[in-house]
Design an enzyme around this catalytic site. Sequence first.
Site, PDB file in Angstrom:
ATOM      1  N   HIS A   1       0.824  -1.210   0.000  1.00  0.00           N
ATOM      2  CA  HIS A   1       0.000   0.000   0.000  1.00  0.00           C
ATOM      3  C   HIS A   1       0.857   1.259   0.000  1.00  0.00           C
ATOM      4  O   HIS A   1       2.062   1.225   0.250  1.00  0.00           O
ATOM      5  CB  HIS A   1      -0.976  -0.010   1.175  1.00  0.00           C
TER       6      HIS A   1
ATOM      7  N   CYS B   1       3.105  -4.866   6.621  1.00  0.00           N
ATOM      8  CA  CYS B   1       2.766  -4.485   5.254  1.00  0.00           C
ATOM      9  C   CYS B   1       3.986  -3.954   4.510  1.00  0.00           C
ATOM     10  O   CYS B   1       4.988  -3.597   5.121  1.00  0.00           O
ATOM     11  CB  CYS B   1       1.676  -3.416   5.258  1.00  0.00           C
TER      12      CYS B   1
END
Length: 177
Positions: A137, A153
């Site tokens: 992301h 992440c």
Amino acid sequence: MYRAMPEEQFPIPAPDLKKVPERYYRKQVDYQTSEKVGTLVVDTSNYYLYLVQENGKAMRYGVGLGRAGFEWSGRARIARKAAWPKWTPPEEMIQRQPELEKWSWRNGGMPPGIENPLGARALYIFQGNKDTLYRIHGTGEYWTIGSAVSSGCVRLINQDVIDLYSRVADGSQIVVL
């Protein structure tokens, strides 16, 4: 390449590139691999994500990764992509940071926007049919690229995740080394 993007649903400012080492700027590079074209390869020891291209090339992006205790590795696939996604912290994160309860799934999550931790785009990582809860992301905290700061992440500068998003198909394979 790292210009302001006022045309986005939520205007994105240009990053201050003095805060990002040049080696983490997006770049097409020579890259020999046995992985097929379209595969994402995350090199955790060097903080790079490679998108394998034809003829021994790859698009390379600098990334921020999971801090100690939140690292992961293995093979998976991109099961879904979202522009300006909603963010809902996992229950384990809420247990560590109770102030995030206001963004839980029970409360509808955090709406999209420039302050949303998922940034401008998100690619959702699944192993089989199971959501790993890990994402590739964007981030507005571009100065964290090249460091271990996330809860697992893979973070990219918003301008880079927009570029990557446009190049990656649903179902693409991802290998995290």
